[in-house]
Every structure is written in structure tokens, then in C-alpha cells.
Scaffold this active site. Structure first.
Site, mmCIF file in Angstrom:
data_model
loop_
_atom_site.group_PDB
_atom_site.id
_atom_site.type_symbol
_atom_site.label_atom_id
_atom_site.label_comp_id
_atom_site.label_asym_id
_atom_site.label_seq_id
_atom_site.Cartn_x
_atom_site.Cartn_y
_atom_site.Cartn_z
ATOM 1 N N GLU A 207 -3.800 8.047 79.913
ATOM 2 C CA GLU A 207 -3.284 9.274 80.171
ATOM 3 C C GLU A 207 -3.482 10.225 79.021
ATOM 4 O OE1 GLU A 207 0.810 8.893 81.761
ATOM 5 O OE2 GLU A 207 0.407 7.519 83.068
ATOM 6 N N LYS B 25 7.553 10.293 92.456
ATOM 7 C CA LYS B 25 5.975 9.995 92.701
ATOM 8 C C LYS B 25 5.543 9.964 94.048
ATOM 9 C CE LYS B 25 4.897 6.893 88.630
ATOM 10 N NZ LYS B 25 5.115 5.685 88.259
HETATM 11 C C1 2PG Z 1 4.445 5.225 85.151
HETATM 12 C C2 2PG Z 1 2.985 6.034 85.408
HETATM 13 C C3 2PG Z 1 2.939 7.120 84.703
HETATM 14 P P1 2PG Z 1 1.400 4.326 86.635
HETATM 15 O O1 2PG Z 1 4.604 3.945 85.122
HETATM 16 O O2 2PG Z 1 5.379 6.110 85.247
HETATM 17 O O3 2PG Z 1 2.834 6.833 83.258
HETATM 18 O O4 2PG Z 1 2.011 4.843 85.445
HETATM 19 O O5 2PG Z 1 0.811 5.456 87.287
HETATM 20 O O6 2PG Z 1 0.310 3.699 86.184
HETATM 21 O O7 2PG Z 1 2.563 3.821 87.431
HETATM 22 MG MG MG Z 2 6.930 4.364 84.708
#
Ligand code: 2PG
Ligand code: MG
Length: 428
Positions: free
Chosen positions: A206, A338
Site C-alpha cells: 500500500e 469495505k
Molecule cells: C485491511 C486492508 C487494508 P486487505 O486489512 O484493512 O489495509 O488490507 O485489503 O489486504 O484486507
Molecule cells: Mg484491516
């Protein structure tokens, strides 16, 4: 036929920030109105997330999206033609129904989320308003407090450190623009500090620095030093924020901190976090315990929930029912939102609203696999989330989102209200 009637839906394969294939959906309304969105992808995923449909096999490491693209073009497209793109709820319900599985594994969470977001973009375009405004309705827009990664580790940096995200939150900034400027100074100072000590190994997934350090705690100390070196006061101007991503650390019921040579039980993890809270200006901790360690999350929230934001990511997977359940039990005091964990915008928004109803912090978040898509910047403002997590202060798939919020803040002018420290569920 209204101006927001869907004329066509199609998908194509595009590529994400890790060079992996992903799904872009395009929705056309009438002749010349188009909405477009790209599915992101996680690396440290919760087991309760909507599943991405991947092709398997040897090509592209099994990550191909031909089936997901076909799901859009052959199943979703004919079913959505003629529906109203402005009716997000009805449209998302249709997507859920078409898929018919609890984890969206038939059509793919990647196919579904790209279409759901593309519909919102198309409807906004038809109305001639920016997406954040389309989503906002009658409320006042709220510019989010950013949570910005300085060091990357865990699943995003081959476990060079166990902690996944070591971030800053510019809690003392007066505007988003100032928050980014302060972060830029800290990011620079952190990189210079690491390089000077021969500990810089490049950047993680990231864009945060990939640190060659001897312990996890060293990156907390390095972050404080960087804040000071940049001329700011740790805690007052910029606070620390951690994503422990503890699900990744848990094997056989215990937490393995490789970098520290420690194996801890749930209590041990809690004591470690409490010790860090005592000694570092930490404003937020995400996934301090694993997704299946609810007792640990409840115990930690009881101990620390009045002094620090405790975010559920893997444990809550952007699911409204899980947020309600957790709030009733006193686990966590904030929810990470998300869209691709849920699969549709409506479900993601429901999780956010459940968090707000519980008096929690709400954070719209990117994934570790991202693209130039800036939808989440608009979601954070239009849904009045108060906080936005995008990754670090480097790499254009990250900067695209930060820069988009800057544009929104500028467009709002004097009407721009920056959430700042007030976005945290804990005042201190
Ligand atoms: C998280 C995300 C972003 P990933 O764990 O919050 O940092 O990671 O998209 O790999 O789940
Ligand atoms: Mg996380």
C-alpha cells in the site's frame, strides 16, 4: 424510460495495483451517460467476506477473472437492463437475488461490487452531480479524517514485521488539505530516518515503507520520531493508528509475533496492546484480536474502549448484522467499511449505518489491491463516514483517492466541514 434507466451493462478485465486482474463494470444509461467502477481486492481477508470469483488453474496464478467478467456480461447485464440505476436498493437486491448464495460466490463479489458501484456512478452522472452529492441526499457533506499508512507489514510485506499497518491520523489538522500536508512531511521524515539507519527496504503493497527492523515496537517508535522530526507533536497533531490484522497472526489459538519471537495467548495480546497504549500516542487499533476471538475483542474493548478507537475489520466484514451483534456484546467501537467485503453498496451502507446507530466510529476503507477507482473517496464524504483509510502516501492508486477528497474539499469551499478528531468515538 427515465434518464436513469439502464440501457446496458458490460464488464472487462483490467489490472490492479499488484498487477493482478480485476473486474471493471460499465453501465450505460441512454446514449451518452456512463458509470464505471473497478473492484478492489484484499490480501488479508476475513473469512466472512463476499468471495471474489477467480478462474483458478495455472494462468495468472489462478487469479483470472474471465468467469467474473462473464457473470456480468451474461447473467447480470440482461437482468439489469431496463432497471433504474438511481434505485440503488432495488438494484442491489436484484444482484443479491441473482447470485443467490450467502457469500456471493456464484457471480462473484468482484463482479457484483463493480456493477453496484458503476450504477451509482451512472446515476450521479445522469443527474449531473458528483457521486458524493448523489449519495448524500439532504445531509451535510463531511470531509473525512484520513488514516494514512507510514509503514507496511504483515501480509502486505512478506511479514517483515507482524503489524500490518502502522499509520498516522492527523487529528490536530484543521482541514483535509492540511492533514495531507502534515502527513507528507511525516512520510518523508520516516523514509529519511529509515534510510539513514540502513533499514529501508522499499515500499509494501500500500506504499508504506517496508522496514528492516528488529522488533514490531521499533516501528511505533520510528513513527513517533518521524512525527517529531517533521516538527509536530505526537498525539496532539498526529496520532498513531495500527491495524494489527491479528487474524493473520493466529494459529492453533495463539498469536505468533515472528519478529519478536513471541507466541501469545489472547490475554498476552491484550496486555501487549495495553502496554503500547500506555507508552505511545495511539488513537486507533484495528483487529487487535483475530476474527474468531470474540471473547478477546470483548475483553479488550472493556479494558481500552474508553481510550482508543477499536476497529473491527475481519471480525465484522462490513456486515450490519455482525455490527449489531458486536455492539450488543461490547466488542469494538468502530467498523471498517469495505464495499467489496459486503458485495453491494447498499449492504456496505447498512453496515455503516449500524455502526453509527451504535455510536461507533465509521471508516470507509480501500483494499490492499487497488486501482485508479476513486469511489471510496465519494462514499466517505457522501455517507458522512467521518474517516477514510486508503493506504499510504505513495503510489497513485492511493494518491488518486487522497487527491479526489482534496478536490471535493475545494469544491465545497467554506461549506467543507472537516471531521477531524471529532470523528473518533473516543474523545481524549
Ligand atoms: C485491511 C486492508 C487494508 P486487505 O486489512 O484493512 O489495509 O488490507 O485489503 O489486504 O484486507
Ligand atoms: Mg484491516
Amino acid at each position: 424510460m427515465s434518464a436513469t434507466t439502464i440501457a446496458s451493462v458490460r464488464a472487462r478485465r483490467v489490472w490492479d495495483s499488484r498487477g493482478r486482474p480485476t473486474v471493471e463494470a460499465e453501465i450505460r444509461l441512454g446514449e451518452d451517460t456512463v458509470g464505471r467502477a473497478i473492484a478492489p481486492a484484499g490480501a488479508s481477508t476475513g473469512s466472512g467476506e463476499a468471495l471474489d470469483l477467480r478462474d483458478g488453474g495455472r494462468a495468472l496464478g489462478g487469479l483470472g477473472v474471465a468467469r467474473a467478467v462473464a457473470a456480468v456480461n451474461e447473467v447480470i447485464a440482461p437482468a439489469l437492463a431496463g432497471l433504474d440505476a438511481a434505485e440503488q436498493h432495488a438494484l442491489d437486491a436484484k444482484l443479491v437475488e441473482l447470485d443467490g448464495t450467502p457469500d456471493k460466490s456464484r457471480l462473484g463479489g468482484n463482479a457484483i461490487v463493480a456493477v453496484s458501484m458503476a450504477a451509482a456512478h451512472a446515476a450521479a452522472a445522469a443527474r449531473g452531480v458528483p457521486l458524493w452529492k448523489h449519495l448524500l441526499g439532504d445531509g451535510e457533506p463531511l470531509i473525512p479524517l484520513p488514516e494514512i499508512q507510514i509503514f507496511g507489514g504483515g501480509a502486505h510485506a512478506a511479514t517483515r514485521i507482524d503489524l500490518q499497518d502502522v499509520m498516522v491520523m492527523p487529528v490536530g489538522a484543521a482541514s483535509f488539505s492540511q492533514a495531507l500536508e502534515w502527513t507528507a512531511e511525516v512520510y518523508r521524515a520516516a523514509g529519511a530516518g529509515l534510510a539513514a539507519n540502513g533499514k529501508l527496504q522499499g515500499v509494501a503493497d500500500e506504499g508504506g515503507y517496508w522496514p528492516a527492523v528488529d522488533s514490531n515496537e521499533e516501528v511505533l517508535a520510528e513513527t513517533v520520531v518521524a512525527i517529531e522530526a517533521a516538527g509536530f507533536k505526537p498525539g496532539r497533531d498526529l496520532a498513531l493508528s495500527l491495524d494489527i490484522a491479528a487474524t493473520q497472526l493466529r494459529r492453533d489459538g495463539r498469536y505468533h509475533l515472528q519478529r519478536d519471537g513471541k507466541v501469545l495467548d489472547s490475554d498476552g495480546m491484550i496486555r501487549l496492546m495495553l502496554d503500547w497504549l500506555d507508552r505511545y500516542p495511539i488513537a486507533s487499533i484495528e483487529d487487535p484480536l483475530a476474527e474468531d476471538d470474540e471473547a478477546g475483542l470483548i475483553a479488550f474493548t472493556r479494558e481500552a474502549g474508553k481510550r482508543v478507537q477499536i476497529i473491527g475489520d475481519d471480525y465484522l466484514v462490513t456486515n450490519a448484522d455482525r455490527v449489531k451483534h458486536a455492539a450488543a456484546r461490547g466488542a469494538c467501537n468502530a467498523v471498517l467499511v469495505k464495499p467489496n467485503q459486503a458485495g453491494t453498496l447498499s449492504e456496505a451502507k447498512a453496515a455503516l449505518e449500524a455502526g453509527k446507530a451504535a455510536g461507533w466510529g465509521t471508516i470507509v476503507s480501500a483494499r490492499s489491491g487497488e486501482t485508479e477507482d476513486v469511489t471510496i473517496a465519494h462514499l466517505a464524504v457522501g455517507w458522512r463516514a467521518g474517516q477514510l483509510k486508503v493506504g499510504s502516501f505513495a503510489r497513485s492508486e492511493r494518491m488518486a483517492k487522497w487527491n479526489e477528497v482534496l478536490r471535493i474539499e475545494e469544491a465545497l469551499g467554506r461549506a467543507a466541514r472537516f471531521a477531524g478528531r471529532g470523528a473518533l468515538p473516543v474523545k481524549r
